[in-house]
Design a protein around this motif. Sequence first.
Motif, PDB file in Angstrom:
ATOM      1  N   GLY A 164       0.990  -1.253   0.078  1.00  0.00           N
ATOM      2  CA  GLY A 164      -0.015   0.073   0.030  1.00  0.00           C
ATOM      3  C   GLY A 164       0.796   1.265   0.176  1.00  0.00           C
ATOM      4  N   LEU A 165       2.224   1.204   0.288  1.00  0.00           N
ATOM      5  CA  LEU A 165       3.004   2.420   0.197  1.00  0.00           C
ATOM      6  C   LEU A 165       3.465   2.559  -1.213  1.00  0.00           C
ATOM      7  N   PRO A 166       3.724   3.863  -1.574  1.00  0.00           N
ATOM      8  CA  PRO A 166       4.233   4.071  -2.789  1.00  0.00           C
ATOM      9  C   PRO A 166       5.593   3.341  -3.212  1.00  0.00           C
ATOM     10  N   LYS A 167       5.652   2.504  -4.417  1.00  0.00           N
ATOM     11  CA  LYS A 167       6.634   1.760  -4.663  1.00  0.00           C
ATOM     12  C   LYS A 167       7.994   2.635  -5.125  1.00  0.00           C
ATOM     13  N   LYS A 168       9.172   2.434  -4.552  1.00  0.00           N
ATOM     14  CA  LYS A 168      10.338   2.995  -4.513  1.00  0.00           C
ATOM     15  C   LYS A 168      11.311   2.359  -5.458  1.00  0.00           C
ATOM     16  N   ARG A 169      12.384   2.762  -5.948  1.00  0.00           N
ATOM     17  CA  ARG A 169      13.311   2.254  -6.502  1.00  0.00           C
ATOM     18  C   ARG A 169      13.907   1.295  -5.458  1.00  0.00           C
ATOM     19  N   GLY A 170      14.257   0.036  -6.096  1.00  0.00           N
ATOM     20  CA  GLY A 170      14.810  -0.995  -4.977  1.00  0.00           C
ATOM     21  C   GLY A 170      13.839  -1.836  -4.341  1.00  0.00           C
ATOM     22  N   ASP A 171      12.502  -1.577  -4.492  1.00  0.00           N
ATOM     23  CA  ASP A 171      11.658  -2.071  -3.988  1.00  0.00           C
ATOM     24  C   ASP A 171      11.497  -3.761  -4.440  1.00  0.00           C
ATOM     25  N   ILE A 172      11.285  -4.760  -3.603  1.00  0.00           N
ATOM     26  CA  ILE A 172      11.178  -6.194  -4.187  1.00  0.00           C
ATOM     27  C   ILE A 172       9.706  -6.610  -4.116  1.00  0.00           C
ATOM     28  N   GLN A 173       9.077  -6.815  -5.481  1.00  0.00           N
ATOM     29  CA  GLN A 173       7.916  -7.300  -5.686  1.00  0.00           C
ATOM     30  C   GLN A 173       7.841  -8.840  -5.679  1.00  0.00           C
ATOM     31  N   ILE A 174       7.113  -9.775  -4.807  1.00  0.00           N
ATOM     32  CA  ILE A 174       7.121 -10.945  -4.746  1.00  0.00           C
ATOM     33  C   ILE A 174       5.928 -11.524  -5.237  1.00  0.00           C
ATOM     34  N   THR A 175       5.816 -12.654  -5.939  1.00  0.00           N
ATOM     35  CA  THR A 175       4.390 -13.283  -6.344  1.00  0.00           C
ATOM     36  C   THR A 175       4.694 -14.609  -5.839  1.00  0.00           C
ATOM     37  N   ARG A 176       3.852 -15.293  -4.976  1.00  0.00           N
ATOM     38  CA  ARG A 176       3.812 -16.596  -4.455  1.00  0.00           C
ATOM     39  C   ARG A 176       2.480 -17.225  -4.286  1.00  0.00           C
ATOM     40  N   VAL A 177       2.433 -18.761  -4.243  1.00  0.00           N
ATOM     41  CA  VAL A 177       1.226 -19.063  -4.078  1.00  0.00           C
ATOM     42  C   VAL A 177       0.608 -18.999  -2.536  1.00  0.00           C
ATOM     43  N   LEU A 178      -0.554 -18.317  -2.440  1.00  0.00           N
ATOM     44  CA  LEU A 178      -1.120 -18.293  -0.973  1.00  0.00           C
ATOM     45  C   LEU A 178      -2.077 -19.475  -0.623  1.00  0.00           C
ATOM     46  N   LEU A 179      -2.715 -20.039  -1.650  1.00  0.00           N
ATOM     47  CA  LEU A 179      -3.526 -21.122  -1.345  1.00  0.00           C
ATOM     48  C   LEU A 179      -3.510 -22.004  -2.488  1.00  0.00           C
ATOM     49  N   PRO A 180      -2.908 -23.424  -2.525  1.00  0.00           N
ATOM     50  CA  PRO A 180      -2.742 -24.162  -3.377  1.00  0.00           C
ATOM     51  C   PRO A 180      -4.132 -24.805  -4.265  1.00  0.00           C
ATOM     52  N   ARG A 181      -5.048 -24.912  -3.337  1.00  0.00           N
ATOM     53  CA  ARG A 181      -6.505 -25.361  -3.997  1.00  0.00           C
ATOM     54  C   ARG A 181      -7.678 -25.287  -2.880  1.00  0.00           C
ATOM     55  N   VAL A 182      -8.554 -24.155  -3.417  1.00  0.00           N
ATOM     56  CA  VAL A 182      -9.761 -24.012  -2.634  1.00  0.00           C
ATOM     57  C   VAL A 182     -10.901 -24.129  -3.589  1.00  0.00           C
ATOM     58  N   GLU A 183     -12.131 -24.477  -3.038  1.00  0.00           N
ATOM     59  CA  GLU A 183     -13.424 -24.404  -3.716  1.00  0.00           C
ATOM     60  C   GLU A 183     -14.153 -23.050  -3.935  1.00  0.00           C
ATOM     61  N   VAL A 184     -14.535 -22.511  -5.051  1.00  0.00           N
ATOM     62  CA  VAL A 184     -15.358 -21.491  -5.069  1.00  0.00           C
ATOM     63  C   VAL A 184     -16.855 -21.888  -4.858  1.00  0.00           C
TER      64      VAL A 184
END
Length: 261
Positions: A164-184
């Motif tokens: 939620g903070l402004p992204k600054k140079r050097g910030d590290i963005q990460i994408t990971r699995v939060l929940l492997p399998r859930v039912e909608v």
Amino acid sequence: MKRSVLVLGLALLLAVVGTMSVFWYVRGADARAMAGKQAVTVLIADQAVPAGTEAGKAVDTGLLRTEQMPADTVPAGVLSEIPADLAQLVAVADIAPGQLVLRSMFDKNRPNPSGLTVPDGMVAVTVSLGATQDVAGYVKAGSEVAVFDTYTEGNAQGRPTGDGLPKKRGDIQITRVLLPRVEVLAIGGAPVKDAASAKEAAAAGGQQVGVLVTMAVDQHDAERLILRSETGSLHLALLSDTSKVKPGRGADTRSMTRTES
């Protein structure tokens, strides 16, 4: 004379045989006609049975009674009694007085007043997603999905940052699995909250710019899902029966490569 007596006797014998044949034929026809009207025992609601009532309790409290009905008038699935394996199942809807009691009227899941059936031991959690995050609308109620989370962890110099903070140079963005399998459980359009959102929806040709996705999760996963929906950016991935998704280190902007756990 003797010949006349013989002829008369033969005629009488034929008459008796004919009469008996007709008698047995009519009796057999009556039996065949009555076979389809054989009486069977059925369960009927003596009083209204509210949805959620256990089948065994409905019998114990006198809500159900038995009655005799012609077999050919009874539809398939009608119960004659409440067996032991059915006693703890509950009525999925109200049963009106005088209504025949069918096996399909009972299930193990208690009806939810909201109309949403939540699996045993689970809770329902809703998150708001955009069209691309919702697999372009291909996610439907009953789908199984993996939930991925993208968030800001910090930068190479160790300066603490937060989502939620402004992204600054050097910030590290990460994408990971939060929940492997859930039912909608359900899909619903996100409401338009203000004029700016309404203009955005109009600019999109009247199409929805967001969607509400309700998923079944346990308490631990509900806490994680709610937290990351408030502080990160969620994406769904539609799964098949053979899809393989497992938690790992994910991918980040520092390496721009996929790393396995």
